[in-house]
Design an enzyme around this catalytic site. Structure first.
Site, PDB file in Angstrom:
ATOM      1  N   ARG A 205      -1.392   9.898  -7.050  1.00 27.23           N
ATOM      2  CA  ARG A 205      -1.936   8.825  -7.893  1.00 27.23           C
ATOM      3  C   ARG A 205      -2.557   9.418  -9.149  1.00 27.23           C
ATOM      4  NH1 ARG A 205      -2.834   5.947  -2.667  1.00 27.23           N
ATOM      5  NH2 ARG A 205      -4.742   7.081  -2.224  1.00 27.23           N
ATOM      6  N   PHE A 222       5.672  -1.766  -3.150  1.00 24.74           N
ATOM      7  CA  PHE A 222       5.071  -1.312  -1.889  1.00 24.74           C
ATOM      8  C   PHE A 222       3.640  -0.874  -2.224  1.00 24.74           C
ATOM      9  CE2 PHE A 222       9.648  -0.266  -1.535  1.00 24.74           C
ATOM     10  CZ  PHE A 222       9.989  -0.988  -0.398  1.00 24.74           C
ATOM     11  N   ASP A 244       4.087  -6.400  -2.676  1.00 22.89           N
ATOM     12  CA  ASP A 244       4.004  -5.956  -1.279  1.00 22.89           C
ATOM     13  C   ASP A 244       4.331  -7.159  -0.396  1.00 22.89           C
ATOM     14  OD1 ASP A 244       2.573  -3.261   0.076  1.00 22.89           O
ATOM     15  OD2 ASP A 244       2.673  -5.011   1.408  1.00 22.89           O
ATOM     16  N   ALA A 271      10.364  -6.256  -1.017  1.00 23.21           N
ATOM     17  CA  ALA A 271      10.678  -5.383  -2.154  1.00 23.21           C
ATOM     18  C   ALA A 271      12.176  -5.372  -2.465  1.00 23.21           C
ATOM     19  CB  ALA A 271      10.191  -3.972  -1.854  1.00 23.21           C
ATOM     20  N   ASP A 291       6.943   3.242  -3.271  1.00 19.20           N
ATOM     21  CA  ASP A 291       6.292   4.011  -2.197  1.00 19.20           C
ATOM     22  C   ASP A 291       6.503   3.283  -0.860  1.00 19.20           C
ATOM     23  OD1 ASP A 291       4.721   5.755  -0.748  1.00 19.20           O
ATOM     24  OD2 ASP A 291       2.813   4.948  -1.467  1.00 19.20           O
ATOM     25  N   CYS A 331       8.104   8.887   2.963  1.00 11.93           N
ATOM     26  CA  CYS A 331       7.115   9.478   3.888  1.00 11.93           C
ATOM     27  C   CYS A 331       7.735   9.656   5.268  1.00 11.93           C
ATOM     28  CB  CYS A 331       5.849   8.637   3.942  1.00 11.93           C
ATOM     29  SG  CYS A 331       6.118   6.943   4.437  1.00 11.93           S
TER      30      CYS A 331
END
Ligand SMILES: C[S@@+](CC[C@H](N)C(=O)[O-])C[C@H]1O[C@@H](n2cnc3c(N)ncnc32)[C@H](O)[C@@H]1O
Length: 387
Positions: A205, A222, A244, A271, A291, A331
């Site tokens: 960030r 997201f 989101d 999304a 993300d 992730c």
């Protein structure tokens, strides 16, 4: 303590400091679920001490590669070593991951600190049994205002444990205010996703928002509770739009925008739908952030996850202004940085464009990356310029 013997390939893995013994690695088993066991190679040489759970595919997790006693002093040392690693964050934030499981040699345990309130995630039977040694040390060393036990349901189920969601110590307010750089965020430990906040993205960030020019238009997809978008707004973005699927996350994102004195639009949408339709609208952006949650939870779903990522990236590139930036993350353990790079390259090629890599992005330092444990690197990303 009982002794178990493992096959040669597993012994080699342990000698290279990888802390897992799979069920299929075991030549001779011993011990009841949750017991401490000494692990030996077929020749009888000591490899490490861990806890066993034959019900789990990962049947032993190593606590120590040396012959030590597993007592309160052991946990005190482990915790102190972990806390020292987080000193690098001093002054930047009052929220961080204090213990990141295997990467801090405390397998199955996650501890997050939100301004003095701790969230404890215990994901294995062995670590559950160790609580009576570990908790008093944690209380003594941190003197937390409260501890909330919030365990990941799926991993606990795999270990034959019930889920846990309760206050273990002190008081846990409904909302906790944390600080990250120049921004402030409200976190709900009880209702929030994961332990409440995506701490692992802190450095990213910082990096992404440092690229903002005054008046930039930013799309944070997201967005969860708005952390990327709010940092962008504080750095001068002119218009911020958060997308989101979670109503609760967006409600908190609106509160977070107000708390930081910035304005933005919070859109509740899927999304994929949003980005499929976006090129047909007139909205164009200087920065898009993607993300997503871990699409590939198992290795077999990696191809599908990458196909989804390619689509999201291609659509995002279509709505960037010339020279605009895209920050894209995965992730998932099963998606490598290289996989993500290929997805970017293919998405750019789809529209006859090129991308320039400005930054390779990874999880922040409180989520340590141990090269001997490949799974400890899970968050990867790129900041690119669309050419
Ligand atoms: C990894 S988190 C994002 C973290 C956020 N960028 C931050 O820095 O705090 C993923 C987010 O995706 C949202 N999400 C999951 N599936 C989605 C979907 N299909 N469409 C939109 N949002 C989705 C979740 O609600 C969650 O907030």
């Amino acid at each position: 303590m009982k002794t178990i013997t493992v096959k040669r390939p597993a012994a080699e893995r342990l000698r290279a400091f990888h802390p897992w013994v799979y069920r299929t690695d075991i030549l001779q088993a011993a011990g009841d679920p949750g017991d401490l066991v000494a692990v030996h190679d077929p020749g009888g040489a000591f490899l490490g001490i861990g806890y066993i759970n034959p019900a789990s595919e990962i049947s032993v997790r190593i606590l120590s590669f040396s012959r030590v006693e597993i007592n309160r002093d052991f946990f005190r040392e482990r915790l102190l070593t972990a806390f020292r690693k987080r000193e690098v964050l001093a002054g930047r934030t009052d929220a961080c991951r204090l213990v990141h499981a295997e990467a801090d040699e405390l397998p199955g345990l996650i501890v997050d600190d939100y301004a003095g309130h701790l969230v404890l995630q215990v994901n294995t039977l062995g670590m559950e049994r160790m609580q009576e040694l570990l908790l008093p040390e944690l209380l003594e060393l941190r003197r937390p205002k409260g501890i909330y036990g919030k365990s990941d349901a799926a991993s606990r189920r795999r270990e034959g444990l019930d889920t846990e969601d309760r206050v273990l110590h002190g008081e846990i307010p409904g909302r906790i205010e944390i600080r990250e750089g120049g921004a402030r965020f409200l976190v709900s430990l009880r209702e929030g996703q994961k332990t409440g906040f995506f701490l692992d993205q802190r450095r990213n960030r910082e990096i992404v928002s440092s690229c903002i020019n005054k008046g930039d238009r930013v799309l944070d997809v997201f967005a969860h509770t708005g952390a990327f978008g709010i940092h962008a707004a504080l750095n001068g973005a002119g218009r911020v739009r958060l997308v989101d699927a979670s109503r609760e996350a967006l409600a908190l994102a609106r509160e977070n925008m107000a708390l930081n004195g910035v304005s933005g639009e919070a859109v509740r949408a899927d999304a994929f739908d949003f980005l499929t339709e976006a090129p047909g609208t007139r909205d164009r952006y200087d920065l898009v952030i993607l993300d997503p949650p871990p699409f590939a939870k198992a290795k077999r779903s990696t191809a599908g996850a990458l196909k989804g990522m390619r689509h999201l990236i291609a659509q995002s590139l279509r709505i960037l202004r010339p020279g605009g930036l895209l920050a894209v993350f995965s992730c998932s353990h099963h998606v490598s940085q290289e996989d993500l790079g290929v997805a970017l390259l293919e998405a750019a090629a789809d529209r006859g464009g090129r991308v320039e890599v400005l930054e390779h992005l990874f999880q922040d330092r409180d989520h340590p990356q141990i090269l001997n444990i490949p799974m400890s690197l899970y968050l990867k990303g790129f900041l690119v310029r669309s050419l």
